[in-house]
Design an enzyme around this catalytic site. Structure first.
Site, PDB file in Angstrom:
ATOM      1  N   TYR A   1       2.842   0.244   1.306  1.00  0.00           N
ATOM      2  CA  TYR A   1       3.197   0.668  -0.052  1.00  0.00           C
ATOM      3  C   TYR A   1       4.302   1.727  -0.016  1.00  0.00           C
ATOM      4  CZ  TYR A   1       2.775   2.639  -4.736  1.00  0.00           C
ATOM      5  OH  TYR A   1       3.043   3.097  -6.001  1.00  0.00           O
TER       6      TYR A   1
ATOM      7  N   SER B   1       9.452   3.879  -8.888  1.00  0.00           N
ATOM      8  CA  SER B   1       9.048   4.168  -7.521  1.00  0.00           C
ATOM      9  C   SER B   1       7.640   4.738  -7.572  1.00  0.00           C
ATOM     10  CB  SER B   1      10.039   5.141  -6.866  1.00  0.00           C
ATOM     11  OG  SER B   1       9.679   5.393  -5.531  1.00  0.00           O
TER      12      SER B   1
ATOM     13  N   LYS C   1       8.292   1.740  -1.445  1.00  0.00           N
ATOM     14  CA  LYS C   1       8.775   2.736  -2.400  1.00  0.00           C
ATOM     15  C   LYS C   1       9.908   3.570  -1.806  1.00  0.00           C
ATOM     16  CE  LYS C   1       6.169   1.408  -5.721  1.00  0.00           C
ATOM     17  NZ  LYS C   1       6.761   0.776  -6.904  1.00  0.00           N
TER      18      LYS C   1
END
Length: 165
Positions: free
Chosen positions: A27, A13, A31
């Site tokens: 992004y 992650s 994650k």
């Protein structure tokens, strides 16, 4: 892994999966998804002796922020000078200056996986997350404090929506 009743699934992650930054919505959301998937999966596979480990790296001296890796468009007029613009500009100055050593990070990951492989440690390795980097630790602890304050300030509202009986 189910047959041998042991193993570790390592999902990579990011600190951005726990503490998102402006200009990083896509992004961070990917994650965050890794975080939720890993938390759920970890509970599903634990009865089989399988562990899930979420690796949470901060800034490491890789090519992640290099000119070939970061593709950005010029910021629109409305965003010039605001926090999202400042974060992008900061990213541009960090390449090659990140404090994290990727080789040491790899060693920590391997060490954590190996802990879960020893028969005497099976079922005892409880950490779901492996924070890597001082910057990661600091961002996550700051996020936890803000989250705790937010939760506490919402207590009355949380308890105030029960059905009147």
């Amino acid at each position: 892994m189910r047959a041998q009743k042991s193993g570790t699934i390592v999902n990579i992650s990011s600190v951005g999966g726990l503490a998102a930054l402006p200009s990083c919505a896509i992004y961070a959301s990917s994650k965050f998804a890794v975080e939720a998937w890993s938390e759920s999966l970890g509970q599903e596979v634990a009865p089989f002796g399988i562990r899930v480990l979420i690796v949470e790296p901060g800034a490491f001296r890789t090519n992640f922020l290099g000119s070939g890796a970061m593709q950005t468009q010029p910021v629109s007029e409305a965003y010039k000078g605001n926090i999202a613009d400042m974060v992008l500009q900061r990213f541009g100055t960090m390449d090659g200056k990140q404090k994290g050593d990727p080789n040491k990070a790899a060693e920590r990951i391997v060490e954590n996986v190996q802990k879960g492989l020893k028969k005497e440690d099976l079922g005892k390795v409880e950490n779901l997350r492996l924070l890597l980097g001082q910057d990661c630790y600091e961002r996550v602890t700051e996020k936890l404090e803000k989250l705790k304050q937010n939760v506490e300030s919402s207590k009355a509202e949380a308890f105030g929506v029960a059905v009147d009986e």
